[in-house]
Design a protein around this motif. Sequence first.
Motif, short mmCIF file in Angstrom:
data_model
loop_
_atom_site.label_atom_id
_atom_site.label_comp_id
_atom_site.label_asym_id
_atom_site.label_seq_id
_atom_site.Cartn_x
_atom_site.Cartn_y
_atom_site.Cartn_z
N PRO A 88 7.64 -9.15 6.75
CA PRO A 88 7.71 -8.36 8.12
C PRO A 88 6.93 -6.75 7.83
O PRO A 88 7.03 -6.27 6.83
CB PRO A 88 9.35 -8.28 8.13
CG PRO A 88 9.54 -9.34 7.59
CD PRO A 88 8.96 -9.55 6.28
N GLN A 89 6.60 -6.22 8.83
CA GLN A 89 5.84 -4.89 8.98
C GLN A 89 7.05 -3.91 8.10
O GLN A 89 6.44 -3.13 7.42
CB GLN A 89 5.51 -4.49 10.33
CG GLN A 89 5.12 -3.35 10.22
CD GLN A 89 4.45 -2.84 11.73
OE1 GLN A 89 4.99 -3.31 12.70
NE2 GLN A 89 3.39 -1.86 11.84
N TRP A 90 8.06 -4.10 8.39
CA TRP A 90 9.10 -2.90 7.88
C TRP A 90 9.31 -3.09 6.55
O TRP A 90 9.45 -2.20 5.69
CB TRP A 90 10.75 -2.96 8.50
CG TRP A 90 11.39 -4.25 8.45
CD1 TRP A 90 11.30 -5.48 8.74
CD2 TRP A 90 12.27 -4.33 7.06
NE1 TRP A 90 12.10 -6.42 8.31
CE2 TRP A 90 12.77 -5.71 7.14
CE3 TRP A 90 12.58 -3.62 5.96
CZ2 TRP A 90 13.60 -6.34 6.43
CZ3 TRP A 90 13.46 -4.11 5.10
CH2 TRP A 90 13.98 -5.63 5.23
N VAL A 91 9.07 -4.46 5.93
CA VAL A 91 8.93 -4.52 4.47
C VAL A 91 7.83 -4.04 3.87
O VAL A 91 7.95 -3.41 2.56
CB VAL A 91 9.24 -6.08 4.19
CG1 VAL A 91 9.07 -6.38 2.57
CG2 VAL A 91 10.52 -6.64 4.74
N GLN A 92 6.84 -4.33 4.28
CA GLN A 92 5.37 -3.96 3.96
C GLN A 92 5.38 -2.15 4.01
O GLN A 92 4.97 -1.62 3.14
CB GLN A 92 4.30 -4.35 5.09
CG GLN A 92 4.10 -5.77 4.74
CD GLN A 92 3.09 -6.41 5.58
OE1 GLN A 92 1.97 -5.63 5.79
NE2 GLN A 92 2.95 -7.52 5.89
N ILE A 93 5.96 -1.69 5.12
CA ILE A 93 5.99 -0.08 5.02
C ILE A 93 6.93 0.31 3.80
O ILE A 93 6.53 1.50 3.24
CB ILE A 93 6.49 0.35 6.16
CG1 ILE A 93 5.49 0.02 7.45
CG2 ILE A 93 6.74 1.80 6.40
CD1 ILE A 93 6.07 0.23 8.93
N GLY A 94 8.30 -0.39 3.83
CA GLY A 94 8.91 0.05 2.71
C GLY A 94 8.09 0.05 1.24
O GLY A 94 8.25 0.70 0.30
#
Length: 218
Positions: free
Chosen positions: A159-165
């Motif tokens: 997920p995008q939020w995981v990649q951002i993290g």
Amino acid sequence: MKLLKSMEELLYEIMTWLVFYPRTLWLSLRHPLRMMDYSNDELTQQVDDQYTDTVSPPLFLIISLIIAHGIEIGVRGQNELIRNKDGLDALITDDTNLIALRAVAYAIFPLIASLRFLRVTKTPLTRETMRLPFYSHCYLAAPYALILGLISLMPVEAPQWVQIGGAGTILVAVGFYVAIETLWFAQHADLSRLRAFGHALRAYVESLMLIAFLFYFF
């Protein structure tokens, strides 16, 4: 009997890593500058008295890479470099070779930082003068290598939020590494914070360039 004695010593040494590796990792993350100074002090002791309550810096780096590699095998399976037999990739025939390659790559960070330190302080370049800063910086490079190794296992379809993290974690790791380098140069090379930051950043960028050159062939 000599073989059994050697196996006994090897087994005991490996089991001590279960105790002293987490301790060394915790101290390197919590007190990085103190650990780097500790390494210098230990190298002045007799060989048998060195690093008796921690893992030695180069070994600390290698174990960190082994842990990251073991997790990689569990998550993704065998690395593509081992499966690929084209070109220079054919040199990486097993996990041991891959870990050795990664150890050389991450050891470039301590190496370049050591060379820059000797140049800044106008210290003659010898094996002994380079050993102290190299060992010290291994205590900084090992957690950095472990963090990057774990973040690299993030799936592309995450997920995008995981990649951002994950990207944020990498930025924090890089910032932490350069910040500690800056403080170390300021303390040991008697430089202002601004000049120390310049040397720390230059050493980091030169290390990345050399690593990129190394992996260009793989």
